[in-house]
Design a protein around this motif. Structure first.
Motif, PDB file in Angstrom:
ATOM      1  N   HIS A 126     -32.583  19.786 -17.527  1.00  0.00           N
ATOM      2  CA  HIS A 126     -32.781  20.954 -18.387  1.00  0.00           C
ATOM      3  C   HIS A 126     -31.474  21.664 -18.718  1.00  0.00           C
ATOM      4  N   GLY A 127     -30.494  21.591 -17.796  1.00  0.00           N
ATOM      5  CA  GLY A 127     -29.184  22.149 -18.109  1.00  0.00           C
ATOM      6  C   GLY A 127     -28.501  21.388 -19.221  1.00  0.00           C
ATOM      7  N   LEU A 128     -28.499  20.064 -19.133  1.00  0.00           N
ATOM      8  CA  LEU A 128     -27.874  19.246 -20.180  1.00  0.00           C
ATOM      9  C   LEU A 128     -28.596  19.413 -21.511  1.00  0.00           C
ATOM     10  N   ARG A 129     -29.913  19.440 -21.482  1.00  0.00           N
ATOM     11  CA  ARG A 129     -30.672  19.620 -22.724  1.00  0.00           C
ATOM     12  C   ARG A 129     -30.341  20.942 -23.405  1.00  0.00           C
ATOM     13  N   ALA A 130     -30.194  21.988 -22.596  1.00  0.00           N
ATOM     14  CA  ALA A 130     -29.912  23.305 -23.164  1.00  0.00           C
ATOM     15  C   ALA A 130     -28.493  23.412 -23.704  1.00  0.00           C
ATOM     16  N   MET A 131     -27.518  22.824 -22.992  1.00  0.00           N
ATOM     17  CA  MET A 131     -26.112  23.033 -23.329  1.00  0.00           C
ATOM     18  C   MET A 131     -25.543  22.037 -24.329  1.00  0.00           C
ATOM     19  N   ARG A 132     -26.189  20.889 -24.497  1.00  0.00           N
ATOM     20  CA  ARG A 132     -25.652  19.879 -25.416  1.00  0.00           C
ATOM     21  C   ARG A 132     -25.806  20.342 -26.866  1.00  0.00           C
ATOM     22  N   PRO A 133     -25.075  19.719 -27.802  1.00  0.00           N
ATOM     23  CA  PRO A 133     -25.216  20.074 -29.214  1.00  0.00           C
ATOM     24  C   PRO A 133     -26.679  19.971 -29.649  1.00  0.00           C
ATOM     25  N   GLY A 134     -27.144  20.997 -30.341  1.00  0.00           N
ATOM     26  CA  GLY A 134     -28.533  21.031 -30.767  1.00  0.00           C
ATOM     27  C   GLY A 134     -29.471  21.628 -29.751  1.00  0.00           C
ATOM     28  N   GLY A 135     -28.965  21.880 -28.527  1.00  0.00           N
ATOM     29  CA  GLY A 135     -29.784  22.499 -27.496  1.00  0.00           C
ATOM     30  C   GLY A 135     -29.945  23.990 -27.739  1.00  0.00           C
ATOM     31  N   LYS A 136     -30.777  24.626 -26.944  1.00  0.00           N
ATOM     32  CA  LYS A 136     -31.068  26.041 -27.150  1.00  0.00           C
ATOM     33  C   LYS A 136     -29.864  26.930 -26.892  1.00  0.00           C
ATOM     34  N   ALA A 137     -28.922  26.463 -26.051  1.00  0.00           N
ATOM     35  CA  ALA A 137     -27.647  27.165 -25.872  1.00  0.00           C
ATOM     36  C   ALA A 137     -26.601  26.509 -26.769  1.00  0.00           C
ATOM     37  N   GLY A 138     -26.446  25.204 -26.607  1.00  0.00           N
ATOM     38  CA  GLY A 138     -25.705  24.392 -27.566  1.00  0.00           C
ATOM     39  C   GLY A 138     -24.207  24.555 -27.633  1.00  0.00           C
ATOM     40  N   ALA A 139     -23.606  25.217 -26.630  1.00  0.00           N
ATOM     41  CA  ALA A 139     -22.167  25.453 -26.694  1.00  0.00           C
ATOM     42  C   ALA A 139     -21.394  24.659 -25.655  1.00  0.00           C
ATOM     43  N   GLY A 140     -22.043  23.673 -25.018  1.00  0.00           N
ATOM     44  CA  GLY A 140     -21.373  22.936 -23.950  1.00  0.00           C
ATOM     45  C   GLY A 140     -21.244  23.792 -22.710  1.00  0.00           C
ATOM     46  N   GLY A 141     -20.462  23.318 -21.755  1.00  0.00           N
ATOM     47  CA  GLY A 141     -20.271  24.089 -20.535  1.00  0.00           C
ATOM     48  C   GLY A 141     -20.076  23.211 -19.331  1.00  0.00           C
ATOM     49  N   CYS A 142     -20.631  23.614 -18.203  1.00  0.00           N
ATOM     50  CA  CYS A 142     -20.472  22.816 -16.996  1.00  0.00           C
ATOM     51  C   CYS A 142     -21.648  23.012 -16.061  1.00  0.00           C
ATOM     52  N   ILE A 143     -21.886  21.994 -15.255  1.00  0.00           N
ATOM     53  CA  ILE A 143     -22.896  22.034 -14.210  1.00  0.00           C
ATOM     54  C   ILE A 143     -22.205  21.739 -12.883  1.00  0.00           C
ATOM     55  N   ILE A 144     -22.505  22.554 -11.881  1.00  0.00           N
ATOM     56  CA  ILE A 144     -21.918  22.393 -10.552  1.00  0.00           C
ATOM     57  C   ILE A 144     -23.062  22.185  -9.563  1.00  0.00           C
TER      58      ILE A 144
END
Length: 267
Positions: A126-144
């Motif tokens: 769900h983190g990758l889905r949200a942060m990837r292009p086209g996701g609900k956040a869509g600005a990239g980022g990082c997961i730890i």
């Protein structure tokens, strides 16, 4: 000059109500991030949020069972609603149940697998889905992800836990590879914490005595110290500062690693 400033970043921390999770949430907030504390422990989670707000941070709480897909969907949606975005996800929630291999309870093992492995897998999903292009956040980022020194060395009494944390390490590296190859713009790393005297860490030492692996709590701790070149137990701030580093631009070219924060124990 690299910066550890997280101003403008929105962070979700699972297991953030107390212990290491609360420490990470606090460190992220002090570095300038807005923080969503996610946990099943509602009263403690809200108390942690209240403390962060008193320090001037923007923070909120969401009740989240990491083993539930529906909770993840709601938790991500709530983070976007409350904070306006998501750039950092910390998969910290986890449990540890000690047992000798000859005494392992399958239900205890399944519970650890569900929280420590399925929970992290769903967080990655769900983190990758949200942060990837086209996701609900869509600005990239990082997961730890929070793994453990027990993923790097053999320690008695925690075979099940060690196995789950080794799985976290492998999932971290595969997630980093998939994210890079598919252009998600999300870095994925994990931390290998050493023993920290939180409720979980103290419980582990107590378990070593109950399992007959140490004659006393003091002896169990001395055994850990004897394996640690820096000669002390870890502190919550040691792990929290490492998480801030991995969330910051100082680690912008780092992905797919396991960062030992264990005083040299796992070398």
């Amino acid at each position: 000059m690299t910066s550890y400033n997280l101003k403008g970043r929105r962070v979700l921390v699972t297991g953030g109500a107390r212990g290491l999770g609360a420490g990470i949430a606090g460190a992220m907030a002090r570095a300038g991030a807005d923080v969503m504390v996610a946990d099943l422990l509602e009263e403690e989670g809200r108390a942690t949020v209240s403390a962060l707000r008193k320090e001037g941070a923007r923070a909120a709480f969401v009740k989240l069972d990491v083993t539930s897909e529906a909770d993840w969907e709601r938790g991500i949606a709530r983070t976007l609603e409350e904070l306006g975005g998501l750039e950092v996800l910390v998969n910290n929630a986890g449990i540890e149940i000690s047992a000798l291999l000859v005494d392992i309870d399958p239900e205890d093992l399944r519970r650890m697998l569900d929280v420590n492995v399925v929970g992290v897998a769903l967080g990655l999903k769900h983190g990758l889905r949200a942060m990837r292009p086209g996701g609900k956040a869509g600005a990239g980022g990082c997961i730890i992800n929070l793994s453990s020194v027990s993923a790097t060395i053999a320690l008695p009494g925690i075979a099940g836990y060690s196995g789950t944390k080794s799985a976290v390490d492998r999932m971290t590296r595969i997630a980093a590879l998939e994210s890079g190859k598919l252009g998600y713009g999300v870095r994925v790393n994990c931390i290998y914490p050493g023993l920290v005297p939180t409720a979980m860490g103290t419980g582990l030492a107590e378990s070593m005595v109950k399992l007959g692996l140490a004659p006393s709590m003091d002896a169990a701790v001395r055994d850990i110290l004897g394996q640690t070149p820096l000669g002390r137990l870890g502190e919550v701030s040691d792990m929290a500062d490492a998480a801030v580093f991995l969330a910051s631009d100082a680690s912008r070219f780092i992905t797919g690693i396991g960062l030992p924060v264990d005083g040299g124990m796992g070398m």
